[in-house]
Design an enzyme around this catalytic site. Sequence first.
Site, mmCIF file in Angstrom:
data_model
loop_
_atom_site.group_PDB
_atom_site.id
_atom_site.type_symbol
_atom_site.label_atom_id
_atom_site.label_comp_id
_atom_site.label_asym_id
_atom_site.label_seq_id
_atom_site.Cartn_x
_atom_site.Cartn_y
_atom_site.Cartn_z
ATOM 1 C CB CYS A 45 -0.942 0.029 1.213
ATOM 2 S SG CYS A 45 -1.806 -1.519 1.528
ATOM 3 C CB CYS A 48 -0.609 3.988 -4.210
ATOM 4 S SG CYS A 48 -0.304 3.207 -5.807
ATOM 5 C CG HIS A 49 -2.751 4.628 -0.162
ATOM 6 N ND1 HIS A 49 -3.848 5.376 -0.534
ATOM 7 C CD2 HIS A 49 -2.988 3.373 -0.616
ATOM 8 C CE1 HIS A 49 -4.706 4.594 -1.186
ATOM 9 N NE2 HIS A 49 -4.208 3.381 -1.250
ATOM 10 C CG MET A 86 -8.233 0.317 -4.246
ATOM 11 S SD MET A 86 -6.868 0.532 -3.124
ATOM 12 C CE MET A 86 -7.493 -0.443 -1.737
ATOM 13 C CG HIS A 325 3.905 8.572 -10.359
ATOM 14 N ND1 HIS A 325 4.349 8.105 -9.144
ATOM 15 C CD2 HIS A 325 3.674 7.473 -11.130
ATOM 16 C CE1 HIS A 325 4.394 6.777 -9.171
ATOM 17 N NE2 HIS A 325 3.995 6.371 -10.369
ATOM 18 C CG HIS A 367 0.779 5.387 -14.049
ATOM 19 N ND1 HIS A 367 1.692 4.636 -14.759
ATOM 20 C CD2 HIS A 367 1.150 5.285 -12.741
ATOM 21 C CE1 HIS A 367 2.556 4.090 -13.923
ATOM 22 N NE2 HIS A 367 2.251 4.475 -12.687
#
Length: 541
Positions: A45, A48-49, A86, A325, A367
Amino acid sequence: MPRCATKGAPIPIDPGVAQESLSPKAPPLTTEEFARAKQIYFERCAGCHGVLRKGATGKPLTTDITQARGTEYLKVFINYGTPAGMPNWGTSGVLSEAEVDMMARFLQHEPPQPPEYGLPEMKASWKLLVHPDNRPTKKENDLDLDNLFSVTLRDDGKIALIDGDSKKIVSTIETGYAVHISRTSASGRYLYVIGRDARVNLIDLWMKEPANVAEIKVGMEARSVETSKYKGWEDKYAIAGTYWPPQFVIMDGDTLEPKRIVGTRGMTVDTQEYHPEPRVAAIVASHASPEFIINVKETGKVLLANYQDLNNLQVTEINAARFLHDGGWDASGRYFMSAANESNKIAVIDSKERKLAGLVDVGRTPHPGRGANFEHPKYGPVWATGHLGDHSISLIGTDPEKHPEQAWKVVETLQGQGGGSLFLKTHPKSHHLYVDTTLNPDAKVSQSVAVFDTRDLGKGYKVLDIAGMAGLKDGPKRVVQPEFNKAGDEVWFSVWNGQDQPSAIVVIDDKTLQLKSVITDPRLITPTGKFNLYNTQHDVY
């Protein structure tokens, strides 16, 4: 997907070094549950978070949000995922029902913070395995390095070097966990790879059997590595950026000895509030100046680090947009096109003028990987990005001299198969644009790719059932990252299965869109990223 489909591997951050931080207002967790939940969070996780859960590509998961939502609400999203990228951790079989419940409770406690990691730790991890004086003075093998592929074996902690002509694995080489990228040096001799565990490996491709000649661990979690490419500075330095701690380090290019560490904590570009975890995402080497161009994710700053004088390091800050990103160069090699994920923008950095050239509104959560450059039949040169959060593919004009009206604007929006796209790719010798949808929750979509004809975009896309071509049986069989060979007449796709299941690489004839080859091998464990060494060296995409 069976329960063991993505069996655990070494994780980016050791959960044991992050202290427990139980919150009295949150649902209870046992000590054993907290330890297991830390491991799952850092492994699955945090990328991304964020370690501190403040969000970037993924939504923020701070306790003011999670406690208000509650356990049952959180369980739904962990279990089923979303079309916006997700993953469906529960229904895919990666997490059990008990683990989904445990993670929903864990997220309502304060995030455990790992320790810092600086020069003493880096030097303690640094290994110079073969001194430069003891390396070959000329190439000692018969490998065609220009058509060699470096393939990430994600859960095996290795890369595979695959010959582009024979489609055979030349060798597998020990690296860090889940290598994120491979970068060819400016000279073409060296290969730099970085794992999510922040281990950097330097591989000498001239040796009789290519092998590691140096390695270093530059932090606890990382994504990016690059090598200096400015004329006169080729192979002089390497740089790695880390997610934790938030910083970058400049190293000797032929030994990986750490020379200069720079922290990235600071103020955001919009609200100018302090952020404790601005992670370093994509890094590219400028051809216009002796500089590295560095994306700082959470603050939204692009840094230009001039490596001419490391003792008096000059770092120029460019305000772009938050949640920077990935990204790549436009066709001219002058403009760095960088995705600001949760800002739904592409930032355009002019490497020659060393400033922001534009901010372009695109679809939901772009992305692009490195993106795709091609000649639009109406609007001239464009650069394309797909999206995690919607069906769209945005085409941005990139020629301010000959097509000033279209420059730094979305000139056309294509509709693809769905959200969950990680990479798209074309080649100067191809008229096809390939778009994956790896993280889409629909198996038919995640196991196939959309193909557009760049000469006639209006006719829509064809769907190639890449996973079906691979002939594999059970497993998620997610298809990820199209990559061309040097000649531009083949495109390779990874069919990414679980660690204990056969995976494959499918090779398509770009002219006919027909199957050309399926690469299978017991050593081909969870293949994901693939990097043709020539295309990577010369920024061909």
